[in-house]
Design a protein around this motif. Structure first.
Motif, mmCIF file in Angstrom:
data_model
loop_
_atom_site.group_PDB
_atom_site.id
_atom_site.type_symbol
_atom_site.label_atom_id
_atom_site.label_comp_id
_atom_site.label_asym_id
_atom_site.label_seq_id
_atom_site.Cartn_x
_atom_site.Cartn_y
_atom_site.Cartn_z
ATOM 1 N N VAL A 71 -7.852 8.094 -4.935
ATOM 2 C CA VAL A 71 -6.736 7.976 -5.885
ATOM 3 C C VAL A 71 -5.730 6.977 -5.309
ATOM 4 O O VAL A 71 -5.291 7.125 -4.179
ATOM 5 N N GLN A 72 -5.432 5.947 -6.074
ATOM 6 C CA GLN A 72 -4.445 4.968 -5.603
ATOM 7 C C GLN A 72 -3.039 5.501 -5.870
ATOM 8 O O GLN A 72 -2.877 6.595 -6.389
ATOM 9 N N MET A 73 -2.025 4.712 -5.497
ATOM 10 C CA MET A 73 -0.650 5.120 -5.779
ATOM 11 C C MET A 73 -0.196 4.494 -7.096
ATOM 12 O O MET A 73 -0.685 3.451 -7.503
ATOM 13 N N THR A 93 5.690 -2.752 -9.025
ATOM 14 C CA THR A 93 4.324 -3.220 -8.784
ATOM 15 C C THR A 93 3.441 -2.077 -8.310
ATOM 16 O O THR A 93 3.921 -1.146 -7.672
ATOM 17 N N GLU A 94 2.181 -2.164 -8.670
ATOM 18 C CA GLU A 94 1.219 -1.261 -8.046
ATOM 19 C C GLU A 94 0.448 -2.110 -7.052
ATOM 20 O O GLU A 94 0.411 -3.335 -7.164
ATOM 21 N N TRP A 95 -0.161 -1.498 -6.059
ATOM 22 C CA TRP A 95 -1.034 -2.243 -5.144
ATOM 23 C C TRP A 95 -2.236 -1.365 -4.861
ATOM 24 O O TRP A 95 -3.098 -1.231 -5.722
ATOM 25 N N VAL A 96 -2.271 -0.663 -3.757
ATOM 26 C CA VAL A 96 -3.436 0.186 -3.511
ATOM 27 C C VAL A 96 -2.967 1.614 -3.190
ATOM 28 O O VAL A 96 -2.797 2.450 -4.067
ATOM 29 N N GLY A 97 -2.728 1.848 -1.918
ATOM 30 C CA GLY A 97 -2.253 3.152 -1.471
ATOM 31 C C GLY A 97 -1.402 2.945 -0.244
ATOM 32 O O GLY A 97 -1.173 1.802 0.174
ATOM 33 N N TRP A 133 -2.440 6.833 -11.740
ATOM 34 C CA TRP A 133 -3.117 7.234 -12.976
ATOM 35 C C TRP A 133 -4.044 6.135 -13.505
ATOM 36 O O TRP A 133 -5.029 6.406 -14.177
ATOM 37 N N HIS A 134 -3.706 4.891 -13.176
ATOM 38 C CA HIS A 134 -4.463 3.746 -13.703
ATOM 39 C C HIS A 134 -5.719 3.465 -12.884
ATOM 40 O O HIS A 134 -6.623 2.778 -13.340
ATOM 41 N N GLU A 135 -5.752 3.947 -11.612
ATOM 42 C CA GLU A 135 -6.930 3.753 -10.764
ATOM 43 C C GLU A 135 -7.170 5.022 -9.936
ATOM 44 O O GLU A 135 -6.867 5.074 -8.758
ATOM 45 N N PRO A 136 -7.709 6.050 -10.590
ATOM 46 C CA PRO A 136 -7.850 7.343 -9.915
ATOM 47 C C PRO A 136 -9.006 7.433 -8.927
ATOM 48 O O PRO A 136 -9.158 8.459 -8.268
HETATM 49 CA CA CA Z 1 -4.538 -1.170 -7.526
#
Ligand code: CA
Length: 362
Positions: free
Chosen positions: A158-160, A216-220, A241-244
């Motif tokens: 699950v990413q952040m 911004t989103e990135w990874v975790g 939620w976009h990259e679970p």
């Molecule tokens: Ca990402």
């Protein structure tokens, strides 16, 4: 591209390089025969977990075959651009690559489900669907028309949800928000009224610092800490939620794969499966460690999106997925399989994983 044309172009691609031709397997295989492949990736040189994981995969193939099957790995940009992996492998310029299938949404919308979709399955669910729920068969079907064979080879977990310079209390807080978030997640944010900004990795930090973007989103935690986002944004939201549970892929040229002797095929498949497990484990270990560091480096507030926001985004995500699925019959077929599998798995997960996590977290 027609099958016949494709085969021709693969042939041309492979034959163009004499080094590769020499390495192509012959019909009869003695114990002394050697196969040398090249792998291109979408990751920067030395990029932890992803590039290092791809290199580990290649190393394992060599170990499993006593050095008779070797793969030389090239990071993004070294041989082909980071997003040139699909074409390079499909055309037979190289025999394999390490990347993520959702980068190829322009080739076929169906591929997006094989990495991760908003409010989709987590890593455990993706593995269940791919290996035992028909997912990998569908993925093979989609890739086959491009002369490719896919193998799951890693997962981010699950990413952040990302870094925000303001609190997100309701769905309307996304209105006018300028966020760097690619792919389907971006389409959901856009539906929520946000402005989606696409930026290369190297420009995200300064854009956030200068207020060019608000989020911004990135990874975790592990990769985010390395980017230094904790110094330029205040609120760090979970979950992603976009990259679970984004699946990384080993993408293989079908003709090259089929020409391998059975034992080399088995070694390649085994190394991919091993990487699939180990990469997720490395993500979990490094993210948990980085989370403690993040809390002490910078003045950040860790937050979880309110339920109301999640419910709102989930509804919009459903619309986005339906739209994507309607783009072609294969995407519709994959979406249907995914949705049915997820619905069934959810019932079990609520009783098992969810109930367990509630106890653990408590
Ligand atoms: Ca990402």
């Amino acid at each position: 591209m027609k099958r016949r044309d494709f085969v021709k172009s693969v042939g041309a691609g492979i034959l163009a390089s004499s080094a590769v031709t020499a390495a192509l397997p012959q019909n009869s295989f003695g114990a002394d025969k050697k196969v040398r492949w090249r792998m291109v990736t979408s990751w920067p040189p030395g990029f932890p977990i992803l590039q290092t994981g791809a290199e580990e995969l290649a190393k394992r193939v060599g170990e499993l075959t006593q050095g008779r099957f070797t793969i030389q790995v090239f990071a993004g940009g070294e041989l082909v651009p980071p997003l040139g992996v699909f074409d390079a492998v499909s055309q037979g310029t190289v025999q394999c690559g390490h990347s993520a299938s959702y980068y190829w949404a322009g080739k076929s919308p169906a591929v997006q489900w094989f990495t991760s979709v908003p409010f989709g399955l987590n890593a455990q669910g993706m593995n269940a669907w791919l290996y035992y729920g028909g997912g990998l068969k569908l993925w093979e079907e989609v890739y086959s028309s491009f002369g490719l064979v896919p193998r799951p080879a890693g997962n981010t977990g699950v990413q952040m949800g990302g870094w925000f310079n303001k609190e997100i209390n309701t769905l309307s807080d996304f209105k006018g928000l300028k966020m760097r978030i690619p792919g389907l997640g971006g389409k959901v944010v856009k539906k929520a009224g946000g402005t989606v900004v696409l930026l290369p990795a190297g420009e995200i930090y300064t854009s956030l610092e200068r207020g060019v973007i608000d989020a911004t989103e990135w990874v975790g935690p592990y990769h985010d800490l390395r980017m230094g986002f904790q110094r330029v944004a205040k609120f760090y939201y979970g979950p992603g939620w976009h990259e679970p549970g984004s699946v990384l892929e080993l993408i293989i040229n079908k003709k090259a794969y089929e020409a391998l002797p059975a034992e080399f095929k088995a070694a390649l498949d085994a190394a991919a499966a091993e990487t699939n497990v180990k990469m997720l484990a490395e993500f979990e270990q490094k993210n948990s460690k980085a989370l403690s560091l993040l809390e002490t480096d910078g003045n950040i507030k860790l937050k979880i999106f309110p339920d109301q926001v999640m419910i709102g985004l989930r509804k919009l995500a459903k619309e986005v997925l339906s739209q994507e699925a309607s783009k072609d019959p294969m995407a519709a077929k994959v979406h249907k399989s995914f949705k049915e599998f997820k619905t069934r798995l959810n019932k079990w997960s609520i009783l098992s994983e969810k109930a367990y996590y509630t106890t653990v977290a408590g």
